[in-house]
Design an enzyme around this catalytic site. Structure first.
Site, short mmCIF file in Angstrom:
data_model
loop_
_atom_site.label_atom_id
_atom_site.label_comp_id
_atom_site.label_asym_id
_atom_site.label_seq_id
_atom_site.Cartn_x
_atom_site.Cartn_y
_atom_site.Cartn_z
N GLU A 139 10.29 0.73 4.29
CA GLU A 139 9.89 1.21 5.62
C GLU A 139 8.78 0.32 6.20
O GLU A 139 8.79 0.02 7.40
CB GLU A 139 9.44 2.66 5.58
N GLU A 145 10.45 -4.72 13.14
CA GLU A 145 10.54 -4.14 14.48
C GLU A 145 9.36 -4.57 15.35
O GLU A 145 9.53 -4.91 16.52
CB GLU A 145 10.61 -2.61 14.40
N GLU A 204 3.92 5.11 12.97
CA GLU A 204 5.34 5.19 12.58
C GLU A 204 5.66 6.57 11.99
O GLU A 204 5.25 6.88 10.87
CB GLU A 204 5.67 4.11 11.54
#
Length: 121
Positions: A72, A79, A31
């Site tokens: 995050e 996601e 990420e």
């Protein structure tokens, strides 16, 4: 009951720590947004330690930075779960991903507001 919930005591703590480090490693390697936030934290947290502010203010400066990392991680987890279900475009999938992004936007805004209030106030 989940077959993954059977551990107790120190074995459970050891396993949980391993899962946590695996999650941090996955986020850091996979990420870009997480890596950018780590860089922001590497810059801002030491700065917070050197600023002439009260202990409470210092704690707030550091806490909001760490909060953005937490948000995050949760955003990336949402996601990944959505993508695991299906890579097809779907309005609910889009909403879930957009809400995760909105949460991160608010967390980053919180960093800016808290740092501005403490440094300029």
């Amino acid at each position: 009951m989940s077959p993954f919930k059977g551990q107790t005591g120190l074995k459970r703590i050891f396993n949980a720590a391993g899962y946590s480090f695996a999650g941090l490693r996955a986020a850091f390697t996979g990420e870009a947004a997480f890596r950018q936030l780590v860089l922001i934290n590497v810059l801002l947290i030491p700065l917070a330690l050197f600023l002439d502010v009260s202990r409470v203010e210092r704690a707030l400066l550091i806490a909001v930075c760490l909060l953005a990392l937490i948000v995050e991680l949760l955003n990336s987890a949402v996601e990944a779960a959505i993508d695991r279900i299906s890579l097809d475009r779907h309005p609910l999938s889009k909403n879930a991903k957009d809400m995760g992004s909105a949460a991160q936007f608010i967390a980053l805004s919180l960093i800016a507001v808290v740092w501005a209030c403490i440094l300029l106030g």
